[in-house]
Design an enzyme around this catalytic site. Structure first.
Site, mmCIF file in Angstrom:
data_model
loop_
_atom_site.group_PDB
_atom_site.id
_atom_site.type_symbol
_atom_site.label_atom_id
_atom_site.label_comp_id
_atom_site.label_asym_id
_atom_site.label_seq_id
_atom_site.Cartn_x
_atom_site.Cartn_y
_atom_site.Cartn_z
ATOM 1 N N SER A 138 22.688 41.459 -92.564
ATOM 2 C CA SER A 138 23.283 41.448 -93.909
ATOM 3 C C SER A 138 22.967 42.800 -94.532
ATOM 4 O O SER A 138 22.047 43.501 -94.072
ATOM 5 C CB SER A 138 22.627 40.334 -94.738
ATOM 6 N N TYR A 151 15.242 35.375 -97.572
ATOM 7 C CA TYR A 151 16.467 35.881 -96.938
ATOM 8 C C TYR A 151 16.312 37.372 -96.618
ATOM 9 O O TYR A 151 16.626 37.822 -95.513
ATOM 10 C CB TYR A 151 17.644 35.622 -97.880
#
Ligand code: NAD
Length: 256
Positions: A138, A151
């Site tokens: 990401s 995350y």
């Protein structure tokens, strides 16, 4: 380009994983699907592209189930040639309020699962002297956002795992790279749009604009189809010497 090869995509019943599975299937690869939810719909979409499809429902937070999935893939197709580590979840909270069980689940699903699939796939890839490992990281593997501690830690971790795997395979026909998407409008992101709309009393359209405007200069979502084509490029001969890259496709997010 991938006729006769097998691609296993974790978390491929939805969103980015399904988009990548379909892109690889269009290149002729047989597909191992994994994930929860709309399994039959995903299986039908991929099978319609004329390739063989195996579904395995391993929970990516459970190493024993991951081992079972990798074995099932090898017995069905011989070996996994393309491994796409995509399964992922999100939870948003400040560090001091972050539920411990959500931390553990995000690290297990978004990071440790990729270690397990990679360690299990590598021996056969090395023996064949060809393989592609593509980790769906990401922009949060490169930069941070508040309230996403688990995350961001997991995604920075998977970028690190990508580099180590690339170094350990550098003299072989196996490559390992990461893809770092910005916003992609999948169920994972729609939940964040919904939370913004509810918290600020906005319409879906207003909340979507706000979400994009905070981070993504292009004001456009990246699509699962575009990410699928980048995965196809990583599988192509032109990418034989692309190793350990963390390639962002993010509308300018990390250029700022
Ligand atoms: P999604 O929610 O649409 O899909 C997630 C997939 O993972 C689903 O198939 C789901 O069933 C599966 N999954 C979840 N928990 C699992 C578990 N324990 N075991 C097996 N499968 C499980 O999400 P998405 O947006 O397509 O996300 C896919 C990946 O892309 C994730 O790693 C995510 O972090 C990453 N990503 C997404 C975005 C975005 O904007 N959507 C941006 C950057 C990175």
């Amino acid at each position: 380009m991938l006729n006769g090869k097998t691609a296993l995509v974790t978390g491929s019943t939805s969103g980015i994983g399904l988009g990548i599975a379909k892109a690889l299937a269009r290149q002729g690869a047989n597909i191992v699907l994994n994930g929860f939810g709309e399994v039959e719909a995903a299986r039908a979409e991929v099978a319609a592209l004329g390739v063989k499809v195996l579904y395995h429902g391993a929970d990516m937070s459970k190493p024993a189930e991951i081992e079972d999935m990798m074995q099932a893939a090898a017995s069905a197709f011989g070996r996994v040639d393309v491994l796409v580590n995509n399964a992922g979840i999100q939870h948003v909270a400040n560090v001091e309020d972050f539920p411990v069980d959500r931390w553990d689940a995000i690290i297990a699903i978004n990071l440790s699962s990729a270690f397990h699939t990679t360690r299990l796939a590598l021996p056969a890839m090395k023996a064949a002297n060809w393989g592609r490992i593509i980790n769906i990281a990401s922009v949060h593997g490169l930069v941070a956002s508040a309230q996403k501690s688990a995350y961001v830690a997991a995604k920075h971790g998977i970028v690190g795992l990508t580099k180590v795997t690339a170094l350990e395979t550098a003299t072989t026909g196996v490559t390992c790279n990461a893809i770092c998407p910005g916003w992609v409008l999948t169920p994972l992101v729609q939940k964040q749009v919904d939370a913004k709309a509810a918290a600020l009393g906005l319409s879906n359209e207003e909340a979507t604009k706000l979400l994009l405007g905070e981070k993504e200069p292009s004001m456009q979502f990246t699509t699962p189809e575009e990410l699928g084509e980048l995965a196809v490029f990583f599988c192509s001969p032109a990418a034989n010497n692309v190793r350990g890259a963390a390639w962002n496709m993010d509308g300018g997010w990390v250029a700022q």
